[in-house]
Design a protein around this motif. Structure first.
Motif, PDB file in Angstrom:
ATOM      1  N   GLY A  22       0.610  -1.269   0.400  1.00  0.00           N
ATOM      2  CA  GLY A  22       0.383  -0.137   0.236  1.00  0.00           C
ATOM      3  C   GLY A  22       0.817   1.106  -0.240  1.00  0.00           C
ATOM      4  O   GLY A  22       1.567   1.623   0.501  1.00  0.00           O
ATOM      5  N   SER A  23       0.222   2.610  -0.138  1.00  0.00           N
ATOM      6  CA  SER A  23       0.733   3.941  -0.211  1.00  0.00           C
ATOM      7  C   SER A  23       1.052   4.432   0.500  1.00  0.00           C
ATOM      8  O   SER A  23       2.523   4.781   1.009  1.00  0.00           O
ATOM      9  CB  SER A  23       0.047   5.011  -1.114  1.00  0.00           C
ATOM     10  OG  SER A  23      -1.352   4.971  -0.375  1.00  0.00           O
ATOM     11  N   ARG A  24       0.823   3.881   2.162  1.00  0.00           N
ATOM     12  CA  ARG A  24       1.912   4.183   3.156  1.00  0.00           C
ATOM     13  C   ARG A  24       2.523   3.636   3.731  1.00  0.00           C
ATOM     14  O   ARG A  24       3.308   4.318   4.578  1.00  0.00           O
ATOM     15  CB  ARG A  24       0.467   3.458   4.093  1.00  0.00           C
ATOM     16  CG  ARG A  24      -1.017   4.508   4.086  1.00  0.00           C
ATOM     17  CD  ARG A  24      -1.917   4.396   5.409  1.00  0.00           C
ATOM     18  NE  ARG A  24      -1.771   4.744   6.485  1.00  0.00           N
ATOM     19  CZ  ARG A  24      -1.851   4.165   7.785  1.00  0.00           C
ATOM     20  NH1 ARG A  24      -2.388   3.118   8.122  1.00  0.00           N
ATOM     21  NH2 ARG A  24      -1.811   4.938   8.580  1.00  0.00           N
ATOM     22  N   THR A  25       3.427   2.561   2.752  1.00  0.00           N
ATOM     23  CA  THR A  25       4.855   2.400   2.999  1.00  0.00           C
ATOM     24  C   THR A  25       5.468   2.921   2.740  1.00  0.00           C
ATOM     25  O   THR A  25       6.878   3.167   3.237  1.00  0.00           O
ATOM     26  CB  THR A  25       4.880   0.846   1.972  1.00  0.00           C
ATOM     27  OG1 THR A  25       4.939   1.188   1.141  1.00  0.00           O
ATOM     28  CG2 THR A  25       4.047  -0.513   2.261  1.00  0.00           C
ATOM     29  N   GLU A  41       1.108  -5.206  -4.829  1.00  0.00           N
ATOM     30  CA  GLU A  41      -0.484  -4.786  -4.093  1.00  0.00           C
ATOM     31  C   GLU A  41      -1.251  -6.275  -4.867  1.00  0.00           C
ATOM     32  O   GLU A  41      -2.051  -6.948  -4.130  1.00  0.00           O
ATOM     33  CB  GLU A  41      -0.718  -3.607  -4.089  1.00  0.00           C
ATOM     34  CG  GLU A  41      -2.508  -3.659  -3.328  1.00  0.00           C
ATOM     35  CD  GLU A  41      -2.656  -2.063  -2.870  1.00  0.00           C
ATOM     36  OE1 GLU A  41      -4.176  -2.061  -2.552  1.00  0.00           O
ATOM     37  OE2 GLU A  41      -1.847  -1.715  -3.101  1.00  0.00           O
ATOM     38  N   ASN A 116      -1.540  -4.848   5.056  1.00  0.00           N
ATOM     39  CA  ASN A 116      -1.816  -3.959   3.757  1.00  0.00           C
ATOM     40  C   ASN A 116      -1.960  -2.890   4.602  1.00  0.00           C
ATOM     41  O   ASN A 116      -2.916  -2.267   5.498  1.00  0.00           O
ATOM     42  CB  ASN A 116      -3.253  -4.290   3.037  1.00  0.00           C
ATOM     43  CG  ASN A 116      -3.348  -3.697   2.065  1.00  0.00           C
ATOM     44  OD1 ASN A 116      -3.657  -2.499   2.043  1.00  0.00           O
ATOM     45  ND2 ASN A 116      -3.862  -4.400   0.567  1.00  0.00           N
ATOM     46  N   ASN A 118      -3.281  -0.266   4.118  1.00  0.00           N
ATOM     47  CA  ASN A 118      -4.164   1.419   3.716  1.00  0.00           C
ATOM     48  C   ASN A 118      -5.237   0.297   3.816  1.00  0.00           C
ATOM     49  O   ASN A 118      -6.425   1.129   4.261  1.00  0.00           O
ATOM     50  CB  ASN A 118      -3.630   1.033   2.016  1.00  0.00           C
ATOM     51  CG  ASN A 118      -3.282   2.770   1.645  1.00  0.00           C
ATOM     52  OD1 ASN A 118      -1.588   2.395   2.372  1.00  0.00           O
ATOM     53  ND2 ASN A 118      -3.316   2.559   0.319  1.00  0.00           N
ATOM     54  N   GLU A 119      -5.078  -1.131   3.338  1.00  0.00           N
ATOM     55  CA  GLU A 119      -6.928  -1.863   4.175  1.00  0.00           C
ATOM     56  C   GLU A 119      -6.935  -2.333   4.917  1.00  0.00           C
ATOM     57  O   GLU A 119      -7.402  -2.552   5.555  1.00  0.00           O
ATOM     58  CB  GLU A 119      -6.369  -2.480   3.138  1.00  0.00           C
ATOM     59  CG  GLU A 119      -6.343  -2.418   1.294  1.00  0.00           C
ATOM     60  CD  GLU A 119      -8.277  -1.803   0.789  1.00  0.00           C
ATOM     61  OE1 GLU A 119      -8.912  -2.372   1.720  1.00  0.00           O
ATOM     62  OE2 GLU A 119      -7.840  -0.793   0.187  1.00  0.00           O
ATOM     63  N   HIS A 120      -6.125  -1.795   5.891  1.00  0.00           N
ATOM     64  CA  HIS A 120      -5.784  -2.111   7.305  1.00  0.00           C
ATOM     65  C   HIS A 120      -5.884  -3.801   7.858  1.00  0.00           C
ATOM     66  O   HIS A 120      -6.712  -3.776   8.328  1.00  0.00           O
ATOM     67  CB  HIS A 120      -6.834  -0.997   7.934  1.00  0.00           C
ATOM     68  CG  HIS A 120      -6.338  -0.112   8.575  1.00  0.00           C
ATOM     69  ND1 HIS A 120      -7.340   0.580   9.480  1.00  0.00           N
ATOM     70  CD2 HIS A 120      -5.747   0.721   7.151  1.00  0.00           C
ATOM     71  CE1 HIS A 120      -6.776   1.695   8.926  1.00  0.00           C
ATOM     72  NE2 HIS A 120      -5.961   2.167   8.330  1.00  0.00           N
ATOM     73  N   GLU A 144       1.069   3.007  14.153  1.00  0.00           N
ATOM     74  CA  GLU A 144      -0.264   3.497  13.928  1.00  0.00           C
ATOM     75  C   GLU A 144      -0.033   4.542  14.886  1.00  0.00           C
ATOM     76  O   GLU A 144      -0.307   5.923  14.855  1.00  0.00           O
ATOM     77  CB  GLU A 144      -1.570   2.756  14.304  1.00  0.00           C
ATOM     78  CG  GLU A 144      -2.217   2.092  12.649  1.00  0.00           C
ATOM     79  CD  GLU A 144      -2.187   2.262  12.003  1.00  0.00           C
ATOM     80  OE1 GLU A 144      -2.067   3.664  11.706  1.00  0.00           O
ATOM     81  OE2 GLU A 144      -2.893   2.105  11.062  1.00  0.00           O
TER      82      GLU A 144
END
Length: 394
Positions: A22-25, A41, A116, A118-120, A144
């Motif tokens: 995900g982009s939060r990486t 992904e 993931n 982004n998807e949690h 988080e």
């Protein structure tokens, strides 16, 4: 449910098998690629849909650190472990989870942990090691919580003489043994967070090593295990192995804080190092850049013979005293720690649980006395001396 014994495969965690998506990486610390890998992904979703072929009969929901987690697993033993470690709520489908962990012990694969961001969603398969779920939750919090100005900490916490204390240490340094002193009142044996009001527990259970466990050396843990056995909540992992562990709810610990999640700011912090070189004093008061340096390196050492083929003293470094669980840049965590220490006027001590200058191991009673003396009366700051020793080992 009866007490449980489980022999796992593998017999430890597999942090090097964890991949993030995900982009939060973009927030991960890529200078530590062993634990912070990034994947395409599409591979996450292929793995995710593999779970559709299996029934995950246990649906467990719990809250920790202001977040709601849902764990779905196929395995009765792991479900009991989750109940031991967290306060599971009734009616799980009435709750909306912030994060979901899908856990499968039947899937034929090498150990695999997919996260993931982004998807949690976290996926765990190919391993029956109990600690993978526990540390999965902690690594999610490690990612988080800093966004909320909350510091996740791999440490024990306890009160003594009306003072609140934290104890950081890698495996083998004596963290569990020292924090379970019968004169201490246990808050947590392994994971704590530090927010603007003070420290807060992450788990409501214990996960203690059983090697060398006796009523004489570890009376608090020994008696807690016996109480869990009576309550039929004991989970014994890898009995007879050097890293065998015991899981039980914290209410089995006679001198633990029960039904209290939030505590004040700590008065004292202890960093433990099992120094096999015999260069560090048994106890040192440290401050400023010395505190930061020890936290960012997480130094300890391993004795010869601990691992096959290892015939020399081995230096071990694990930033933040828990590198696999702190995925953001190390400075994110060390800056938070230093700010909280300064704002809380907190004392910091380095405890050497290893060797003296003659090559003899400090006794447990002596080290316990050092900890209590630091809490009771304190000692003079000798940051410069111990920082010079550390820099010589790096």
């Amino acid at each position: 449910m009866p007490n449980i014994e489980i022999t796992t495969k593998p017999t430890g965690r597999s942090p090097e098998r964890k991949v993030h998506y995900g982009s939060r990486t973009n927030h991960l610390d890529l200078s530590r690629p062993k634990y912070n890998k990034i994947g395409e992904e599409k591979y996450f979703w292929e793995f995710y849909f593999d779970f559709d072929e299996y029934d995950l009969d246990h649906n467990l929901v719990f809250y920790t650190s202001g977040m709601c987690f849902r764990v779905e697993t196929n395995d009765d033993r792991h479900a009991q472990f989750v109940r031991n470690m967290f306060t599971v709520v009734d009616n799980p489908y009435d709750h909306c989870a912030d994060w979901t962990i899908l856990h499968n012990t039947e899937m034929k694969t090498l150990p695999a942990i997919a996260v993931n961001l982004n998807e949690h969603i976290m996926l765990i398969a190919g391993t029956t090691f109990l600690g993978e779920i526990k540390k999965g939750v902690f690594s999610i919090l490690g990612f988080e919580l800093p966004d909320q100005n909350i510091l996740p900490m791999h440490c024990a916490a306890f009160t003594y003489e009306n003072k609140t204390n934290l104890m950081f240490g890698l495996s083998g340094t004596g963290k569990t043994t020292l924090s379970s002193d019968p004169k201490f009142r246990l808050i947590s044996d392994d994971e704590v967070s530090w927010n603007d009001e003070g420290i807060r527990i992450i788990e409501t259970g214990c996960y203690a090593k059983s090697e060398g466990l006796t009523q004489e050396t570890h009376p608090t843990i020994f008696n807690a295990v016996e109480e869990a056995r009576k309550q039929k909540t004991l989970v014994v992992e890898n009995p007879g192995a050097s890293n065998a562990r015991l899981s039980y709810p914290i209410d089995c610990v006679s001198n633990a804080w029960i039904d209290q999640e939030q505590f004040g700011h700590p008065d004292n912090i202890f960093f433990l190092t099992m120094d096999a070189t015999g260069r560090f004093p048994p106890v040192s008061k440290i401050s400023g850049d010395t505190v930061r340096r020890f936290f960012e390196t997480g130094y300890t050492s391993q004795m010869p013979g601990t691992e096959a083929g290892n015939d020399e003293i081995k230096k071990i470094f694990s930033p933040c005293y828990g590198s696999p669980f702190m995925p953001r840049p190390v400075k994110v965590y060390s800056d938070m720690l230093m700010d909280k220490i300064t704002n809380g006027n907190c004392n910091v001590y380095l405890i050497n649980t290893g060797m003296d200058g003659s090559g003899n191991r400090f006794s447990l009673d002596f080290t316990r006395t050092c900890v209590k003396s630091a809490i009771d009366i304190g000692i003079a700051d000798n940051s410069k001396e111990v920082l010079n020793i550390l820099e010589g080992l790096l």
